[in-house]
Design a protein around this motif. Structure first.
Motif, PDB file in Angstrom:
ATOM      1  N   THR A  55       0.832  -1.201   0.000  1.00  0.00           N
ATOM      2  CA  THR A  55       0.000   0.000   0.000  1.00  0.00           C
ATOM      3  C   THR A  55       0.865   1.249   0.000  1.00  0.00           C
ATOM      4  OG1 THR A  55      -1.712  -1.198   1.208  1.00  0.00           O
ATOM      5  CG2 THR A  55      -1.849   1.197   1.228  1.00  0.00           C
ATOM      6  N   ARG A  56       1.895   1.265   0.854  1.00  0.00           N
ATOM      7  CA  ARG A  56       2.802   2.422   0.880  1.00  0.00           C
ATOM      8  C   ARG A  56       3.512   2.589  -0.460  1.00  0.00           C
ATOM      9  NH1 ARG A  56       3.835   0.547   6.012  1.00  0.00           N
ATOM     10  NH2 ARG A  56       5.803  -0.407   5.404  1.00  0.00           N
ATOM     11  N   LEU A  57       3.896   1.487  -1.090  1.00  0.00           N
ATOM     12  CA  LEU A  57       4.543   1.555  -2.393  1.00  0.00           C
ATOM     13  C   LEU A  57       3.609   2.161  -3.437  1.00  0.00           C
ATOM     14  CD1 LEU A  57       7.083   0.855  -4.046  1.00  0.00           C
ATOM     15  CD2 LEU A  57       6.026  -1.353  -4.510  1.00  0.00           C
ATOM     16  N   LEU A  58       2.355   1.743  -3.425  1.00  0.00           N
ATOM     17  CA  LEU A  58       1.383   2.296  -4.375  1.00  0.00           C
ATOM     18  C   LEU A  58       1.108   3.775  -4.096  1.00  0.00           C
ATOM     19  CD1 LEU A  58      -1.123  -0.662  -4.715  1.00  0.00           C
ATOM     20  CD2 LEU A  58       0.490   0.189  -6.432  1.00  0.00           C
ATOM     21  N   VAL A  59       1.035   4.137  -2.819  1.00  0.00           N
ATOM     22  CA  VAL A  59       0.825   5.547  -2.478  1.00  0.00           C
ATOM     23  C   VAL A  59       2.028   6.381  -2.918  1.00  0.00           C
ATOM     24  CG1 VAL A  59       0.518   7.177  -0.572  1.00  0.00           C
ATOM     25  CG2 VAL A  59      -0.789   5.064  -0.616  1.00  0.00           C
ATOM     26  N   MET A 108       4.328  10.323  -6.800  1.00  0.00           N
ATOM     27  CA  MET A 108       5.171  10.651  -7.950  1.00  0.00           C
ATOM     28  C   MET A 108       4.331  11.085  -9.141  1.00  0.00           C
ATOM     29  SD  MET A 108       8.027   7.678  -7.826  1.00  0.00           S
ATOM     30  CE  MET A 108       8.999   7.376  -6.395  1.00  0.00           C
ATOM     31  N   GLY A 109       3.227  10.393  -9.372  1.00  0.00           N
ATOM     32  CA  GLY A 109       2.347  10.782 -10.477  1.00  0.00           C
ATOM     33  C   GLY A 109       1.734  12.152 -10.263  1.00  0.00           C
ATOM     34  N   THR A 166       5.455  12.776   1.538  1.00  0.00           N
ATOM     35  CA  THR A 166       6.368  11.644   1.680  1.00  0.00           C
ATOM     36  C   THR A 166       6.782  11.444   3.135  1.00  0.00           C
ATOM     37  OG1 THR A 166       7.176  12.056  -0.549  1.00  0.00           O
ATOM     38  CG2 THR A 166       8.527  10.648   0.851  1.00  0.00           C
ATOM     39  N   ALA A 167       7.006  12.522   3.848  1.00  0.00           N
ATOM     40  CA  ALA A 167       7.379  12.409   5.270  1.00  0.00           C
ATOM     41  C   ALA A 167       6.279  11.726   6.074  1.00  0.00           C
ATOM     42  CB  ALA A 167       7.675  13.792   5.842  1.00  0.00           C
TER      43      ALA A 167
END
Length: 163
Positions: free
Chosen positions: A87-91, A96-97, A119-120
């Motif tokens: 989930t964090r990877l997708l967020v 980035m998008g 991001t923090a």
């Protein structure tokens, strides 16, 4: 892995990376004309500065790791929910998008502030107030330097125009 081991490994890696940059990568791959009048505008200045800061950070991590006690709990206990990492990877991919979408609209400075803060909080920083202060101050300082000292145009957005 304990915090001591992590600090030692990261510190040693940072020192080795900076040695590689200073003695091999920067002299071999970064070219600079000999007639640059302002040392800060030289293409060699910032790579060497960043490599030096990396070495100092690495030495600090090694010193902190050597001072830390050997005993300690594992730094990152296993997560209860294995899907949380995905989930964090997708967020992060979403952040980035959204960054690419916002850059032409809000400009580089305001977009950087928002992305830094997002991001923090995504990585659950232990210092949220410091992260918010840095999210505002660092992009403003970088803008001030590059726009007013180095004379480099920083992309401005449609919402906010900085002087």
């Amino acid at each position: 892995m304990t915090e001591r081991h992590l600090q030692l490994r990261l510190g040693i890696f940072a020192v080795l990376a900076s040695v590689f940059l200073i003695f091999y990568a920067i002299p071999g791959w970064v070219s600079s004309p000999s007639n640059v009048r302002n040392v800060v505008l030289s293409p060699l200045f910032w790579p060497y500065a960043l490599a030096g800061f990396t070495a100092l950070t690495g030495l600090g991590l090694v010193a902190a790791g050597l001072r830390a006690s050997e005993a300690g709990e594992p730094l990152n206990p296993p997560s209860e929910d294995p899907g949380a990492a995905w989930t964090r990877l997708l967020v992060m991919a979403g952040i980035m998008g959204v960054t690419m979408f916002l850059l032409p609209r809000l400009g580089m400075v305001l977009t950087s502030m928002l992305v830094f803060a997002a991001t923090a909080f995504l990585v659950r920083t232990r210092h949220p107030k410091t992260a918010l202060v840095c999210a505002v101050v660092i992009p403003l300082l970088l803008y001030a330097f590059f726009a007013h000292v180095a004379g480099v145009a920083i992309p401005q957005g449609e919402v906010l125009r900085l002087p």
